[in-house]
Design a protein around this motif. Structure first.
Motif, mmCIF file in Angstrom:
data_model
loop_
_atom_site.group_PDB
_atom_site.id
_atom_site.type_symbol
_atom_site.label_atom_id
_atom_site.label_comp_id
_atom_site.label_asym_id
_atom_site.label_seq_id
_atom_site.Cartn_x
_atom_site.Cartn_y
_atom_site.Cartn_z
ATOM 1 N N GLY A 91 -4.979 -6.881 1.242
ATOM 2 C CA GLY A 91 -4.397 -5.901 2.173
ATOM 3 C C GLY A 91 -4.647 -6.213 3.639
ATOM 4 N N GLU A 159 -6.935 2.025 1.045
ATOM 5 C CA GLU A 159 -6.771 1.524 -0.325
ATOM 6 C C GLU A 159 -6.987 2.610 -1.368
ATOM 7 N N GLU A 212 -2.177 1.332 2.106
ATOM 8 C CA GLU A 212 -2.573 -0.076 2.298
ATOM 9 C C GLU A 212 -2.263 -0.608 3.701
ATOM 10 N N GLY A 427 -5.665 -1.562 -5.114
ATOM 11 C CA GLY A 427 -4.364 -1.597 -4.458
ATOM 12 C C GLY A 427 -3.546 -2.812 -4.896
ATOM 13 N N GLY A 429 -1.429 -4.799 -2.556
ATOM 14 C CA GLY A 429 -1.545 -5.847 -1.534
ATOM 15 C C GLY A 429 -0.567 -6.979 -1.750
#
Ligand code: MLT
Ligand code: ZN
Length: 475
Positions: A91, A159, A212, A427, A429
């Motif tokens: 991220g 996140e 994010e 997350g 990303g």
């Protein structure tokens, strides 16, 4: 590392302009442009290849944030918010170059209100420092990602970080009451509330949590606190196989018990723990680390029933940590698992898939199968109470990359087949962006892309994250 095609970078003229504008707006002491120094802001804790940014803005106020965003906008270069760089899905990696906007200097705990059970913090506050500050007041902030000694609250919010205590207390989103955030066009918003209840308008706070770093930059967060639990008991249940420990997790939940943590470590993860000098019974091929909190009587009663549930599923032994030092040692080993497993091989990917809790034994069996069939060394540990497992792929030979890719694909398809989800806490990303279509429909992905456009019409804020590249993505 896995091979992924690079993203385009801004032109030299755009970079020069961005540097000049940043210098003017923030002053040279807050702008880094030397490649060596910029390298410190190139990577995070994921498998994403580091990418050196063209400049770093060291912001110390909401005004600085607005100025840095304006510079990026005017020069038309990407800008990527960054907390402590502890993220695990890429991220904070500036994959398209441009500016890194480092909020780690915004470290003030502005307020801890004991009566309202509310705290107000800046995004660069280190989570462990915040825990210490609220606990000194007899209060408690439950989210506890294992990187808590170095991760920053802004990154946790971006996140929607989880952690072992999420089983009982939920993840970061549950504790974010409101945010102050700045948009790419300089608009400064206050979202949410400071009250216990509040249902006014769309829940923009919830939209921003877990976005994010792609929608807005946080400059302040209002957080919910709870009273600090009066006591904690830590248990260790040893099993011969991960499969039986997975069944014990289901038995504990089926018995209606709610420990605050219910962590599973398989044989490979135990090896990493032993390598860190924590002696674990040689008979154990898996372990549950269980923590209960509450008053002494309820802890005692829960401890007994959890012990019974473990024994009913074949536990070899159930032990209670005898004192704080023993408990701390166990948690230190658990919290260090991520770096410890990294040291076990040249390359590592740690996933954070989630399945319905009753499917945990099936997931563990599937991981064994994938490892056998691909020949890639794998191990698993994680937040079993939430069905959230960190499935690790470890390899030394770069030629094993395609086998790892195949294993990842199989893992994600199996998880979705069990009605699970790709990410429980790290997350999407860049790491999992190409796999998003496995879980979400084209319509849902398109709706999210359109939301992104409302916040950031020119796509300069943390581009290339979450969504697959156009024309890419598995199906
Ligand atoms: C953990 O639970 O230790 C962290 O989420 C990091 C990881 O190991 O992937
Ligand atoms: Zn985790």
């Amino acid at each position: 590392m896995l091979r992924r095609p690079p993203f385009p970078r801004p032109s030299a003229a755009a970079v020069d302009k961005a540097r000049l504008l940043l210098d003017r707006a923030l002053g040279p002491s807050k702008v880094i442009t030397s490649p060596d120094a910029c390298l410190n802001y190139a990577g995070d804790e994921s498998d994403q290849d580091p990418v050196t940014p063209d400049a770093v803005a060291l912001v110390s106020s909401a005004d600085d944030v607005a100025r840095a965003l304006a510079a990026a906008s005017e020069a038309e270069v990407p800008i990527v918010p960054r907390g402590a760089g502890s993220g695990k899905s890429g991220g904070a990696v500036p994959v398209g170059g441009g500016i890194v906007l480092a909020t780690i200097g915004m470290k003030s705990i502005k307020e801890i209100d004991r009566e309202e059970l509310v705290a107000v913090v800046e995004p660069g506050v280190i989570l462990g420092d915040f825990h210490a500050a609220v606990e000194a007041e007899g209060l408690f902030y439950p989210p506890d990602p294992n990187s808590l000694k170095m991760c920053a609250i802004g990154g946790n919010i971006a996140e929607n970080a989880g952690g072992p205590r999420a089983f009982k207390y939920g993840v970061t989103r549950e504790y974010v009451l409101g945010l102050e955030a700045t948009l790419m066009d300089g608009t400064r918003l206050r979202t949410g509330r400071r009250t216990v209840k509040g249902v006014t308008g769309y829940d923009v706070t919830s939209l921003l949590v877990g976005s994010e770093g792609t929608l807005a930059v946080f400059t302040e967060a209002t957080l919910q606190l709870i009273p600090k639990p009066p006591g904690v008991v830590t248990l260790l249940a040893l099993f011969d196989t991960a499969f039986s420990s997975g069944r014990a997790v289901s038995a504990i939940i089926a018995a209606g018990l709610v420990p605050r943590c219910l962590e599973l470590l398989d044989a490979g993860a135990l090896e990493a723990v032993r390598a860190r000098g924590v002696p674990v019974d040689a008979r154990a091929g898996a372990l549950l680390l269980i923590e209960i909190d509450g008053d002494a009587a309820s802890c005692e009663a829960a401890m007994e029933r959890i012990g019974e549930a473990c024994v009913s599923q074949g536990a070899l032994d159930v032990l209670a940590a005898q004192d704080k030092a023993q408990r701390d040692r166990l948690w230190e080993a658990r919290r260090a698992l991520s770096p410890a497993t990294r040291a076990m091989a040249r390359f590592k990917i740690s996933e954070d898939v989630v399945v319905p809790r009753t499917r945990l034994p099936d997931l563990l069996t599937e991981v064994g199968r994938i490892s056998e069939e691909t020949g890639v060394r794998m191990l698993s540990y994680g937040h079993a109470g939430d069905g959230n497992l960190h499935v690790n792929f470890l390899w030394n030979d770069p030629d094993q990359g395609p086998a790892v890719e195949k294993g990842l694909d199989r893992l994600f398809r199996a998880v979705i087949g069990m009605r699970g989800t790709l990410s429980g806490e790290h997350g999407i990303g860049t790491s999992k962006a190409e796999f998003l279509p496995l879980e979400q429909s084209a319509e849902l992905i398109d709706l999210q892309r359109r939301i992104k456009t409302v916040f950031d019409p020119r796509g300069l804020l943390n581009p290339h994250k979450i969504f697959p590249r156009r024309g890419h993505g598995v199906c």
